[in-house]
Design a protein around this motif. Structure first.
Motif, PDB file in Angstrom:
ATOM      1  N   GLU A   1     -34.412   8.254  -9.723  1.00  0.00           N
ATOM      2  CA  GLU A   1     -33.909   6.911  -9.990  1.00  0.00           C
ATOM      3  C   GLU A   1     -34.570   6.328 -11.232  1.00  0.00           C
ATOM      4  N   ARG A   2     -35.863   6.498 -11.348  1.00  0.00           N
ATOM      5  CA  ARG A   2     -36.610   5.974 -12.499  1.00  0.00           C
ATOM      6  C   ARG A   2     -36.128   6.641 -13.794  1.00  0.00           C
ATOM      7  N   LEU A   3     -35.975   7.965 -13.779  1.00  0.00           N
ATOM      8  CA  LEU A   3     -35.518   8.705 -14.954  1.00  0.00           C
ATOM      9  C   LEU A   3     -34.099   8.280 -15.359  1.00  0.00           C
ATOM     10  N   LEU A   4     -33.211   8.172 -14.378  1.00  0.00           N
ATOM     11  CA  LEU A   4     -31.838   7.751 -14.669  1.00  0.00           C
ATOM     12  C   LEU A   4     -31.813   6.347 -15.260  1.00  0.00           C
ATOM     13  N   SER A   5     -32.561   5.428 -14.676  1.00  0.00           N
ATOM     14  CA  SER A   5     -32.596   4.046 -15.175  1.00  0.00           C
ATOM     15  C   SER A   5     -33.129   3.985 -16.594  1.00  0.00           C
ATOM     16  N   GLU A   6     -34.194   4.727 -16.870  1.00  0.00           N
ATOM     17  CA  GLU A   6     -34.780   4.727 -18.213  1.00  0.00           C
ATOM     18  C   GLU A   6     -33.822   5.303 -19.250  1.00  0.00           C
ATOM     19  N   ALA A   7     -32.988   6.251 -18.843  1.00  0.00           N
ATOM     20  CA  ALA A   7     -32.022   6.870 -19.761  1.00  0.00           C
ATOM     21  C   ALA A   7     -30.677   6.143 -19.743  1.00  0.00           C
ATOM     22  N   ASP A   8     -30.591   5.033 -19.003  1.00  0.00           N
ATOM     23  CA  ASP A   8     -29.370   4.243 -18.877  1.00  0.00           C
ATOM     24  C   ASP A   8     -28.210   5.086 -18.329  1.00  0.00           C
ATOM     25  N   LEU A   9     -28.525   5.957 -17.359  1.00  0.00           N
ATOM     26  CA  LEU A   9     -27.520   6.784 -16.690  1.00  0.00           C
ATOM     27  C   LEU A   9     -27.340   6.321 -15.253  1.00  0.00           C
ATOM     28  N   THR A  10     -26.136   6.493 -14.749  1.00  0.00           N
ATOM     29  CA  THR A  10     -25.820   6.146 -13.371  1.00  0.00           C
ATOM     30  C   THR A  10     -25.183   7.352 -12.707  1.00  0.00           C
ATOM     31  N   VAL A  11     -25.597   7.643 -11.483  1.00  0.00           N
ATOM     32  CA  VAL A  11     -24.975   8.689 -10.683  1.00  0.00           C
ATOM     33  C   VAL A  11     -24.222   8.018  -9.542  1.00  0.00           C
TER      34      VAL A  11
END
Length: 112
Positions: free
Chosen positions: A57-67
């Motif tokens: 979740e942290r990695l996705l948020s930092e990269a502005d990605l959503t799953v």
């Protein structure tokens, strides 16, 4: 300390097989769709990987990605940049209506 990453887009169209269950992954933007064939398949993966969810979740948020997690095409949860989790313990925004629809649409696939 959090490191801000540059926003990225993902292009993917693949099938991942876990324990004989095909999981479709598709994306052409900053939203990745992960489609499980059944609630049971999703639960099996979630049980084994739940300890990694906060880091993911942290990695996705930092990269502005959503799953967006789907079960047989029905959205049941969101993780990452646009997710609004209900608690810190479960960093996934659960779509209660979608989860109910997925469970009702394929009850035998969940309970077998």
């Amino acid at each position: 300390m959090s490191t801000q990453r540059a926003p990225i887009d993902v292009e993917a169209d693949l099938t991942l097989t876990i324990d004989g269950q095909p999981i479709a992954i598709e994306s052409y933007t900053d939203t990745v769709l992960v489609d499980f064939p059944s609630v049971r398949a999703l639960v099996a993966v979630a049980r084994t990987e739940r300890g990694r969810l906060p880091s993911l979740e942290r990695l996705l948020s930092e990269a502005d990605l959503t799953v967006v997690v789907l079960v047989d095409g029905t959205a049941v949860g969101t993780l990452g940049a646009r997710a609004r989790p209900q608690s810190r313990r479960l960093p996934v925004e659960v779509d209660a209506g979608g989860t109910l629809r997925a469970a009702v649409a394929a009850p035998l696939r969940f309970f077998n």
